[in-house]
Design a protein around this motif. Structure first.
Motif, mmCIF file in Angstrom:
data_model
loop_
_atom_site.group_PDB
_atom_site.id
_atom_site.type_symbol
_atom_site.label_atom_id
_atom_site.label_comp_id
_atom_site.label_asym_id
_atom_site.label_seq_id
_atom_site.Cartn_x
_atom_site.Cartn_y
_atom_site.Cartn_z
ATOM 1 N N TYR A 20 0.769 -1.141 0.061
ATOM 2 C CA TYR A 20 -0.007 0.120 0.058
ATOM 3 C C TYR A 20 0.686 1.277 0.103
ATOM 4 C CZ TYR A 20 -4.165 -2.770 1.099
ATOM 5 O OH TYR A 20 -5.358 -3.651 0.914
ATOM 6 N N ALA A 21 1.960 1.200 0.816
ATOM 7 C CA ALA A 21 2.784 2.491 0.959
ATOM 8 C C ALA A 21 3.565 2.661 -0.474
ATOM 9 C CB ALA A 21 3.752 2.254 2.129
ATOM 10 N N LEU A 22 4.045 1.526 -1.143
ATOM 11 C CA LEU A 22 4.797 1.885 -2.505
ATOM 12 C C LEU A 22 3.836 2.423 -3.360
ATOM 13 C CD1 LEU A 22 7.246 1.248 -3.840
ATOM 14 C CD2 LEU A 22 6.454 -0.828 -4.433
ATOM 15 N N ALA A 23 2.481 1.781 -3.495
ATOM 16 C CA ALA A 23 1.548 2.344 -4.452
ATOM 17 C C ALA A 23 1.148 3.827 -4.226
ATOM 18 C CB ALA A 23 0.242 1.409 -4.480
ATOM 19 N N ALA A 24 0.937 4.049 -2.795
ATOM 20 C CA ALA A 24 0.678 5.376 -2.453
ATOM 21 C C ALA A 24 1.855 6.325 -2.675
ATOM 22 C CB ALA A 24 0.382 5.343 -0.929
ATOM 23 N N LEU A 25 2.934 5.833 -2.716
ATOM 24 C CA LEU A 25 4.153 6.720 -3.047
ATOM 25 C C LEU A 25 4.010 7.210 -4.618
ATOM 26 C CD1 LEU A 25 6.640 8.031 -1.793
ATOM 27 C CD2 LEU A 25 7.951 6.015 -2.705
ATOM 28 N N ALA A 26 3.523 6.401 -5.344
ATOM 29 C CA ALA A 26 3.257 6.504 -6.925
ATOM 30 C C ALA A 26 2.078 7.495 -6.795
ATOM 31 C CB ALA A 26 2.822 5.356 -7.729
ATOM 32 N N GLY A 223 -6.574 -0.122 -5.491
ATOM 33 C CA GLY A 223 -6.573 1.299 -5.552
ATOM 34 C C GLY A 223 -7.400 2.102 -4.582
ATOM 35 N N LEU A 224 -8.556 1.450 -4.300
ATOM 36 C CA LEU A 224 -9.353 1.834 -3.025
ATOM 37 C C LEU A 224 -8.979 1.912 -1.856
ATOM 38 C CD1 LEU A 224 -12.857 0.237 -3.791
ATOM 39 C CD2 LEU A 224 -12.558 2.360 -4.018
ATOM 40 N N SER A 225 -7.794 1.073 -1.417
ATOM 41 C CA SER A 225 -7.553 0.945 -0.198
ATOM 42 C C SER A 225 -6.145 1.893 -0.236
ATOM 43 C CB SER A 225 -6.601 -0.489 0.107
ATOM 44 O OG SER A 225 -7.870 -1.507 0.321
ATOM 45 N N VAL A 226 -5.504 2.110 -1.439
ATOM 46 C CA VAL A 226 -4.595 3.314 -1.630
ATOM 47 C C VAL A 226 -5.048 4.231 -1.500
ATOM 48 C CG1 VAL A 226 -2.695 4.117 -3.252
ATOM 49 C CG2 VAL A 226 -3.217 1.574 -3.288
ATOM 50 N N LEU A 227 -6.063 4.441 -1.942
ATOM 51 C CA LEU A 227 -6.911 5.960 -1.784
ATOM 52 C C LEU A 227 -6.966 6.353 -0.516
ATOM 53 C CD1 LEU A 227 -9.321 6.390 -4.735
ATOM 54 C CD2 LEU A 227 -7.081 7.673 -4.514
ATOM 55 N N VAL A 228 -7.495 5.167 0.234
ATOM 56 C CA VAL A 228 -7.981 5.539 1.710
ATOM 57 C C VAL A 228 -6.392 5.938 2.515
ATOM 58 C CG1 VAL A 228 -8.321 4.356 4.034
ATOM 59 C CG2 VAL A 228 -9.657 4.192 2.061
ATOM 60 N N VAL A 229 -5.294 5.136 2.125
ATOM 61 C CA VAL A 229 -4.019 5.416 2.459
ATOM 62 C C VAL A 229 -3.473 6.962 2.406
ATOM 63 C CG1 VAL A 229 -1.593 4.982 1.998
ATOM 64 C CG2 VAL A 229 -3.056 3.077 2.402
ATOM 65 N N VAL A 230 -3.551 7.430 1.020
ATOM 66 C CA VAL A 230 -3.028 8.872 0.783
ATOM 67 C C VAL A 230 -3.946 9.856 1.303
ATOM 68 C CG1 VAL A 230 -2.022 8.018 -1.222
ATOM 69 C CG2 VAL A 230 -4.279 8.675 -1.344
ATOM 70 N N ILE A 246 1.373 1.449 5.995
ATOM 71 C CA ILE A 246 1.493 0.526 7.127
ATOM 72 C C ILE A 246 0.283 0.451 8.177
ATOM 73 C CG2 ILE A 246 3.133 -0.135 9.328
ATOM 74 C CD1 ILE A 246 4.413 -0.816 6.437
ATOM 75 N N PHE A 247 -0.108 1.498 8.322
ATOM 76 C CA PHE A 247 -1.183 1.454 9.316
ATOM 77 C C PHE A 247 -2.411 0.950 8.649
ATOM 78 C CE2 PHE A 247 -5.173 3.978 10.850
ATOM 79 C CZ PHE A 247 -5.070 3.453 12.020
ATOM 80 N N ILE A 248 -2.878 1.244 7.456
ATOM 81 C CA ILE A 248 -4.080 0.691 6.979
ATOM 82 C C ILE A 248 -3.997 -0.847 6.501
ATOM 83 C CG2 ILE A 248 -5.645 0.647 4.840
ATOM 84 C CD1 ILE A 248 -5.979 2.999 6.731
ATOM 85 N N GLY A 249 -2.531 -1.341 6.263
ATOM 86 C CA GLY A 249 -2.375 -2.654 6.056
ATOM 87 C C GLY A 249 -2.568 -3.452 7.361
ATOM 88 N N LEU A 250 -2.104 -2.848 8.414
ATOM 89 C CA LEU A 250 -2.159 -3.514 9.792
ATOM 90 C C LEU A 250 -3.787 -3.584 10.367
ATOM 91 C CD1 LEU A 250 0.549 -2.182 11.813
ATOM 92 C CD2 LEU A 250 0.349 -4.542 11.205
ATOM 93 N N LEU A 251 -4.626 -2.558 10.134
ATOM 94 C CA LEU A 251 -5.839 -2.300 10.356
ATOM 95 C C LEU A 251 -6.721 -3.303 9.571
ATOM 96 C CD1 LEU A 251 -8.181 -0.689 11.732
ATOM 97 C CD2 LEU A 251 -8.363 0.695 9.933
ATOM 98 N N GLU A 252 -6.451 -3.821 8.378
ATOM 99 C CA GLU A 252 -7.107 -4.545 7.441
ATOM 100 C C GLU A 252 -6.816 -5.810 7.993
ATOM 101 O OE1 GLU A 252 -7.978 -2.151 3.086
ATOM 102 O OE2 GLU A 252 -6.800 -4.204 3.150
ATOM 103 N N ALA A 253 -6.062 -6.207 8.306
ATOM 104 C CA ALA A 253 -5.480 -7.493 8.689
ATOM 105 C C ALA A 253 -6.262 -7.722 10.169
ATOM 106 C CB ALA A 253 -3.750 -7.758 8.858
#
Length: 292
Positions: A20-26, A223-230, A246-253
């Protein structure tokens, strides 16, 4: 046993969070340079994964060459998108540019389904398959290695944009386009550079995501989760993209493990609403940001 389960779930969440962080960086690179909200970021990932699939499975290229080819092709695609659809819209209402990226997402999905159909496909195996243990906790090898690839690439991107001349120009343009022009920086070229970088980074993310769960025309949901991240981290914040991922990844898990998979998106969007109510510009974003 409960603690071991929690650790395994958290490690899996870290793996997802790194992607998520990598895609959000883009996403953030494009927004910082051009102030364009690229809603098609998930479809950029999808395209990169399918290009890799075409090179590796369709043309039997070596894996490393197929990955390099996918990165280059996606970067070129980003430049073409910027030149043909985004640059002519400079100065127009933000919602108009936003809708162009919405349309682009639909076009990419349609193109993928026309060429490869909507069926799910598996990418060629290129990651180690041996089990990975962190203490007593098991981590899926693809998730483990995917996370470290994401971390390495994120650090590389940060270093490039910190020390490379093009990266300095991008940061200067993001801070003040008028001042950048006055200093002799070719701002349109910087815009193109941002889209090239976003396309290339998205391609790597797409290949890793596809290697873990397969590829299909519905990959854009990522991309929906990526949008939430950014949005949670801040649309113009690199640090926000990394921490938010990292935060959204942990929260989803955690939500998926303890509440059920159907609650993963619900949990993240509840957090999104709360963050926007408290800090409308995101946890690390600039206060002056205007949101759609």
């Amino acid at each position: 046993m409960d603690m071991l389960f929690f650790l395994e779930v958290s490690l899996a969440g870290l793996g997802s969070g790194g992607l998520y962080a990598l895609a959000a960086l883009a996403f953030v690179i494009v927004y910082k340079a051009t102030r364009v909200v690229n809603i098609a970021i998930g479809e950029f990932l999808m395209l990169g994964a399918y290009i890799f699939y075409a090179f590796a499975a369709g043309m039997d290229w070596p894996i490393w060459l197929a990955i390099a080819g996918a990165v280059v092709a996606s970067g070129v695609f980003g430049a073409v998108v910027e030149r043909l659809t985004i640059r002519p819209m400079l100065g127009e209402a933000p919602i108009s540019v936003f809708m162009i990226t919405v349309g682009l997402a639909s076009i990419l999905v349609g193109a993928v389904e026309l060429i490869w159909t909507a069926d799910q496909r598996r990418l060629p195996e290129f990651m180690p398959r041996s089990p990975v243990m962190v203490g007593e906790a098991f981590v899926a090898p693809k998730v483990f290695y995917g996370f470290w690839v994401a971390v390495a690439l994120a650090l590389l991107v940060l270093a490039v944009f910190r020390y490379w001349r093009g990266g300095v120009a991008l940061r200067a343009t993001a801070s003040d386009q008028g001042a950048a022009y006055a200093m002799g920086i070719n701002v349109p070229r910087v815009f193109s550079l941002a889209w090239v970088a976003a396309g290339a980074i998205a391609a790597v993310s797409g290949v890793i995501v596809g290697a873990i769960g397969g590829i299909s025309s519905s990959m854009g949901v990522f991309g929906l989760s990526v949008l939430v991240v950014v949005i949670v981290g801040g649309l113009d914040s690199v640090a926000g993209a990394l921490v938010g991922g990292i935060f959204i990844g942990l929260l989803e898990a955690w939500a998926g493990a303890y509440m059920g998979g159907e609650y993963k998106l619900l949990a993240t969007f509840i957090v999104l609403v709360v963050v926007l109510m408290v800090r409308p510009y995101g946890l690390f974003g600039t206060r002056e940001i205007e949101r759609l």
